[in-house]
Design an enzyme around this catalytic site. Structure first.
Site, PDB file in Angstrom:
ATOM      1  N   CYS A 191       0.828  -1.199   0.000  1.00 11.44           N
ATOM      2  CA  CYS A 191       0.000   0.000   0.000  1.00 11.44           C
ATOM      3  C   CYS A 191       0.867   1.257   0.000  1.00 11.44           C
ATOM      4  O   CYS A 191       2.058   1.219   0.266  1.00 11.44           O
ATOM      5  CB  CYS A 191      -0.938   0.053   1.189  1.00 11.44           C
ATOM      6  SG  CYS A 191      -1.959  -1.390   1.434  1.00 11.44           S
TER       7      CYS A 191
ATOM      8  N   LYS B 256       6.210  -4.594  -2.844  1.00 10.78           N
ATOM      9  CA  LYS B 256       7.644  -4.339  -2.708  1.00 10.78           C
ATOM     10  C   LYS B 256       8.050  -4.251  -1.250  1.00 10.78           C
ATOM     11  O   LYS B 256       9.056  -4.816  -0.835  1.00 10.78           O
ATOM     12  CB  LYS B 256       7.990  -3.026  -3.430  1.00 10.78           C
ATOM     13  CG  LYS B 256       9.467  -2.654  -3.376  1.00 10.78           C
ATOM     14  CD  LYS B 256      10.308  -3.601  -4.204  1.00 10.78           C
ATOM     15  CE  LYS B 256      11.745  -3.163  -4.272  1.00 10.78           C
ATOM     16  NZ  LYS B 256      12.579  -4.143  -4.982  1.00 10.78           N
TER      17      LYS B 256
END
EC number: 2.6.1.16
Length: 600
Positions: free
Chosen positions: A2, A595
C-alpha cells in the site's frame, strides 16, 4: 504494501496525488483512489486495478488544492472498488486512507459501532466511522483522532480529511511508514519520499503513536497524549531521474544493469583515503564483542544473508546463523551469551524483521541494520546501520539490493577479520572491482540470456535451479526471481538433495538450470546434472572460466570464489526477466506481490 500520499498547497491536488501514487506503484497494489476537497464537498474517486484506470475515472473539472490518495493491497476484504480507499464516515464528514492492519477492529465494531451500517469489508472503514462517532460526542477532530488511534491495536498509517476543517490533513502512524514533507507554500504526506520529490525534498519522520496536523503554512507534531514534539526536516538524497525508467522498457532491466555501478559506489562510499575499509568503530566493537551473529531477513534479503553467513564465517571466523524473520519471531532459538542481530531489509520497513528487532532489543541485545533506505524504521530503531547505497529500487522483484547487500556483508566480514588481526590473502576492494567488471560484462550478454529463456522457459509450468554451497544460495534466489515475475513454479535445491525426493518431479523437458562456479564441488554438481538429464530434463549450466566445459550455457568471467554470487546471479536475473517478458507477464508489478511488506 500500500501507499499513502497527501497534498495541501496552491497547486492542482489531483494531479500531484495521481503522480505521487504512480511513484508508489512499486510497493504493490490491487486498487487505488484519491479524495480532494472542493469549496463545498469532498470528492472521492476510486477504482479496482491500475492507477491508469483511476486516472480515467477522475473528473478533470474538479479543482482542489487539498487531497489524499492511496494504493491498496488487500488484507481485509477482496480487491474491489467498494473496498478501495479512501473510505468515508456515515455522514461523509470524514474521509480517510489507511495502511496497516487493525487487529482489534472487530472489537471496536462491537463496542462502539453496533448501530453503524458499514459499507465495506475493511478494517479501515471502522477507523473513520469510529472517529465520526467520537466527534459526535463532542470531541474536536484532533481529540477524536487521538482517542480512536489510542484504542487501535496493530499497525496503521492514516491520513484524514475533515469537511468542517477543509484546510487541514490529520496524519497518524504506528508501526507503518509515513513521512510529512515540508515545501514552499505546500506540505505533503507520503509513505515514501520518492512519491513527493517533485514538491519537496525536505521530510520529517513521524514516530509511532504520533498525530500530525498538516496545514499549508505549518506542521504540528504531537503524541497521542497531546505532548508537542519538535523535529527538523532532513533532506531526501534522491534524484528524480533515479525513479524514472529512462530508455528502458522496465525498471527491472534498468536495475539489473545498474548493479556494477552500485558495487563501485559501495566501494567508493566505504573506502578511506588510505585505501582501507574501516567501518564505524561502534559497529566494529559490537561485532568483536559478540560471540555469535544472528542474521534475520526475508525473501531475497534472506538469500543474501545466506551468502553473508559464509563470508562472515570463512573470512572472519565469526559463528553466524541465518533466520527467516517471520519464523524467528514466533520460534526463537536458544541464543548465545553475547549475540549481535543483523537485520537485512531493502526497504528497512519489513514488518516481520521489525517485530524481531523490537523483541530482541527488549532483551538487551545489540542490533545492526543493513538497508537501502536511510531513515527507515529499521535503520532508525537499530543500534547501528550500514547503508547499501543502491539507489531507489522500483521493480517489485529485487535485483540490485541483493548484490548490494552481499557487497556490504563482504565489507563487514573483512572489517571484522582486520579488527581481529587476521591476515587475509586477498584485497576485498580490488576483488569487488573485478566482480563489478564481470557483472558489467554479463549485463552486455542479454541476447544469450534471452535465448535461454526462450528455449527453456517459454511454455513450461515448472523449473528447477540447483547448486552446491554458495551456488545453492544463488539457486534459491534464481528460483525466487523466476517464480515472482513469470509465475513459473520454480524451486531451488541443493544438488545433493535431488536424490532424496526432488528427482521424482523430473519429466521429459523439465528445465533444470545448474550453477557450477565452486571448484571444490564442480564435479559433484555436474554429476547431479547428468542424473536429471538421464531422466529427460532439459539442462543448462552456468559455470565460470577455469571450471567450464564444452556445452555450458553461460560461462562467467573469473572472480574470487567468495564473491561468485555477485556475478552468477546476473544470468538468473536476466533469464527470469526474459522468461516473464515472453510469457506476457507484468515484469515490474507482478500479481499479488508488494515491494515493501509492512504487515505481518
Amino acid at each position: 504494501m500500500c501507499g499513502i500520499v497527501g497534498y495541501i498547497g496552491n497547486e492542482d491536488a489531483k494531479e500531484i496525488l495521481l503522480s505521487g501514487l504512480e511513484k508508489l506503484e512499486y510497493r504493490g497494489y490491487d486498487s487505488a483512489g484519491i479524495a480532494v476537497r472542493t469549496e463545498s464537498d469532498t470528492e472521492v474517486f476510486k477504482e479496482k486495478g491500475r492507477i491508469a484506470t483511476l486516472r480515467k475515472a477522475v473528473d478533470e473539472n474538479v479543482h482542489s488544492t487539498v487531497g489524499i490518495g492511496h494504493t491498496r493491497w488487500a488484507t481485509h476484504g477482496v480487491p474491489s472498488q467498494l473496498n478501495a480507499h479512501p473510505h468515508q464516515s456515515a455522514t461523509e464528514r470524514y474521509t480517510l486512507v489507511h495502511n496497516g492492519v487493525i487487529e482489534n477492529y472487530e472489537q471496536i465494531k462491537r463496542d462502539y459501532l453496533a448501530d453503524v451500517q458499514l459499507k465495506s469489508d475493511t478494517d479501515t472503514e471502522v477507523i473513520v466511522q469510529f472517529i465520526e462517532q467520537l466527534a459526535g460526542e463532542g470531541l474536536t477532530t484532533e481529540e477524536a483522532v487521538s482517542k480512536a488511534l489510542s484504542l487501535m491495536k496493530g499497525s496503521y498509517a492514516i491520513a484524514l480529511l475533515d469537511k468542517d476543517d477543509p484546510d487541514t490533513i490529520f496524519v497518524g502512524k504506528n508501526k507503518s511508514p509515513l513521512l510529512v514533507g515540508v515545501g514552499e507554500n505546500a506540505n505533503v504526506v507520503a509513505s515514501d519520499a520518492m512519491a513527493m520529490l517533485t514538491v519537496t525534498d525536505q521530510f520529517i519522520e513521524i514516530m509511532d503513536e504520533e498525530l500530525v496536523i498538516v496545514r499549508r503554512d505549518r506542521i504540528e507534531i504531537k503524541t497521542l497524549a497531546g505532548d508537542v514534539q519538535e523535529r527538523k526536516p532532513y533532506t531526501a538524497e534522491l534524484d528524480v531521474s533515479d525513479i524514472e525508467k529512462g530508455t528502458y522498457a522496465h525498471f527491472m532491466l534498468k536495475e539489473i544493469d545498474e548493479q556494477p555501478f552500485v558495487i563501485r559506489n559501495i566501494i567508493q562510499k566505504y573506502q578511506h583515503e588510505d585505501g582501507s575499509t574501516r567501518l564505524d568503530e561502534d559497529i566494529r566493537a559490537a561485532m568483536k564483542d559478540s560471540d555469535r551473529i544472528y542474521i534475520v531477513a526475508a525473501g531475497t534479503s534472506y538469500h543474501a544473508g545466506l551468502v553473508g553467513k559464509q563470508l562472515l564465517e570463512r573470512v572472519s571466523g565469526k559463528p553466524t546463523e541465518v533466520h527467516i524473520a517471520s519464523e524467528f519471531l514466533y520460534n526463537m532459538p536458544l541464543l548465545s551469551e553475547k549475540p549481535l542481530f543483523v537485520f537485512i531489509s531493502q526497504s528497512g520497513e519489513t514488518a516481520d524483521s521489525r517485530g524481531v528487532l523490537v523483541n530482541v532489543k527488549k532483551q538487551g541485545h545489540r542490533t545492526l541494520t543493513i538497508t537501502n533506505v536511510p531513515g527507515s524504521t529499521l535503520s532508525r530503531e537499530a543500534d547501528y546501520t550500514l547503508h547499501t547505497f543502491a539507489g531507489p529500487e522500483i521493480a517489485v522483484a529485487s535485483t540490485k539490493a541483493y548484490t548490494a547487500q552481499i557487497a556490504v556483508l563482504a565489507l563487514l566480514a573483512v572489517d571484522v577479520a582486520n579488527a581481529a588481526g587476521k591476515t587475509l590473502d586477498f584485497d576485498l576492494l580490488q576483488e569487488l572491482a573485478i566482480a563489478a567488471n564481470a557483472m558489467e560484462s554479463l549485463c552486455n550478454q542479454k541476447d544469450e540470456m534471452e535465448q535461454i529463456a526462450r528455449d527453456y522457459l517459454s511454455v513450461t509450468r515448472n523449473a528447477f535451479f540447483i547448486g552446491r554451497t554458495a551456488d545453492y544460495f544463488v539457486a534459491l534466489e534464481g528460483a525466487l526471481k523466476l517464480k515472482e515475475i513469470s509465475y513459473i513454479q520454480a524451486e531451488g535445491f541443493a544438488g545433493g538433495e535431488l536424490k532424496h525426493g526432488t528427482i521424482a518431479l523430473i519429466e521429459d523437458g523439465t528445465p533444470v538450470i545448474a550453477l557450477a562456479t565452486q571448484e571444490h564441488v564442480n564435479l559433484s554438481i555436474r554429476g547431479n546434472v547428468q542424473e536429471v538429464a538421464s531422466r529427460g530434463a532439459a539442462t543448462a549450466i552456468i559455470s565460470m572460466e577455469g571450471l567450464d566445459q564444452e556445452g555450458d550455457a553461460v560461462v562467467l568471467p573469473r572472480v574470487h570464489e567468495l564473491l561468485t554470487p555477485l556475478v552468477s546471479v546476473i544470468p538468473t536475473q536476466l533469464i527470469a526477466y526474459y522468461a516473464a517478458l515472453h510469457r506476457g507477464c507484468d515484469v515490474d508489478k507482478p500479481r499479488n506481490l508488494a515491494k515493501s511488506v509492512t504487515v505481518e
